[in-house]
Design an enzyme around this catalytic site. Structure first.
Site, mmCIF file in Angstrom:
data_model
loop_
_atom_site.group_PDB
_atom_site.id
_atom_site.type_symbol
_atom_site.label_atom_id
_atom_site.label_comp_id
_atom_site.label_asym_id
_atom_site.label_seq_id
_atom_site.Cartn_x
_atom_site.Cartn_y
_atom_site.Cartn_z
ATOM 1 C CG HIS A 43 -2.019 0.816 1.117
ATOM 2 N ND1 HIS A 43 -2.294 1.931 0.721
ATOM 3 C CD2 HIS A 43 -2.958 0.784 2.009
ATOM 4 C CE1 HIS A 43 -3.252 2.828 0.830
ATOM 5 N NE2 HIS A 43 -3.837 1.895 1.847
ATOM 6 C CD GLU A 85 -2.839 0.729 -2.160
ATOM 7 O OE1 GLU A 85 -3.183 -0.339 -1.643
ATOM 8 O OE2 GLU A 85 -3.747 1.848 -2.033
#
Length: 283
Positions: free
Chosen positions: A158, A257
């Site tokens: 992330h 991500e």
């Protein structure tokens, strides 16, 4: 405690331990909690990671920025009582290896499976992450199946990235990919992505390399063993609801991500491994 000439173990005022890297190639910080990298500064260049100015580095709480590891599911689980983005972000990982050469510093950590409730993850497996730090940042998240049955999971690295002005930032390289946003789609990405509203696009069939054009320079993000990725900026209203996030900070960040989500779910056969890789660098 020093692990090599350029790597030592340090601690925040709140007690969280992290690797502090000061090598000729770069500076970096990697927290044992969540195996979360929060700083990566190639020598002579700007930090490639973004962290909120409101971050307070508390035990049992994922840092708002850097690269949280979402595992073994991404986003909201079908069981609404289960934690968002899985269970790896808040666990203290085990330091496995630090290797320093002239070309890179390599730091490996593993997730102690004894810390994971088998309600969430009943499979026999090993999860390791390796950070390869040079003039670029490479992160390799490896699932190994130690059991007798295949297992499947979703996951993401992330990655929070910096920009001095999100409204003057563009993402190139997603053209032709499919995306779902706010539960709607799939839609086809036709052009370069610009930001003028909350963005929460989950892409599949994505090319392995994207470039982010910011007022401060161009960031390249690449992936391996992943045809899915997530592009996120909370914009105005959601910024006010997020923890450890200032109201105006959406102007200075975005997430792109590397993931294994939707039809790109990762399935690992007995005795096999799957490595999700992302590489980030200034061009």
């Amino acid at each position: 405690m020093e692990f090599s000439e350029s790597v030592k173990l340090a601690r925040t005022e709140t007690g969280l331990e992290y690797f502090e890297v000061n090598s000729p190639l770069c500076q970096a910080k990697i927290f044992l909690q969540g195996a979360q990298l929060t700083e990566f500064i190639p020598t002579g260049k700007a930090d490639l990671m973004w962290v909120s100015a409101d971050e307070d580095y508390q035990e049992g709480k994922s840092v708002r920025g850097g690269i949280p590891i979402c595992w073994p599911w991404f986003g909201t689980h079908e069981n609404p009582d289960w934690p968002a983005h899985g269970v790896a972000r808040k666990v203290v990982w085990r330091a496995e290896q630090v290797i320093e050469t002239a070309e890179a510093v390599r730091i490996s950590l593993s997730l102690p499976m004894v810390m994971i409730d088998d309600t969430y993850w009943p499979h026999e497996s090993r999860l390791e992450v390796e950070f390869i730090l040079s003039d670029a940042l490479e992160v390799r998240l490896t699932n190994t199946n130690l059991g007798n049955e295949p297992f499947s999971l979703t996951q993401a690295l992330h990655t929070y990235l910096p920009t001095s002005d999100i409204k003057a930032t563009q993402v190139d390289g997603l053209q032709g990919a499919q995306f779902i946003e706010f539960g709607e789609g799939p839609f086809k990405q036709d052009g370069i992505v610009e930001f003028a509203r909350e963005t929460d696009m989950v892409y599949t069939q994505a090319a392995p390399v994207q470039t982010i054009r910011t007022p401060d320079g161009v960031i390249e993000v690449s992936r391996e063993n992943s045809t899915s990725c997530v592009l996120w900026n909370p914009w105005i209203a959601k910024s006010k609801r997020l923890s450890n996030f200032q109201d105006e900070e959406y102007l200075g960040m975005l997430c792109l991500e590397a993931a294994n989500v939707l039809e790109d779910i990762a399935t690992v056969e007995p005795g096999q491994s799957h490595t999700l890789m992302t590489k980030v660098r200034w061009l």
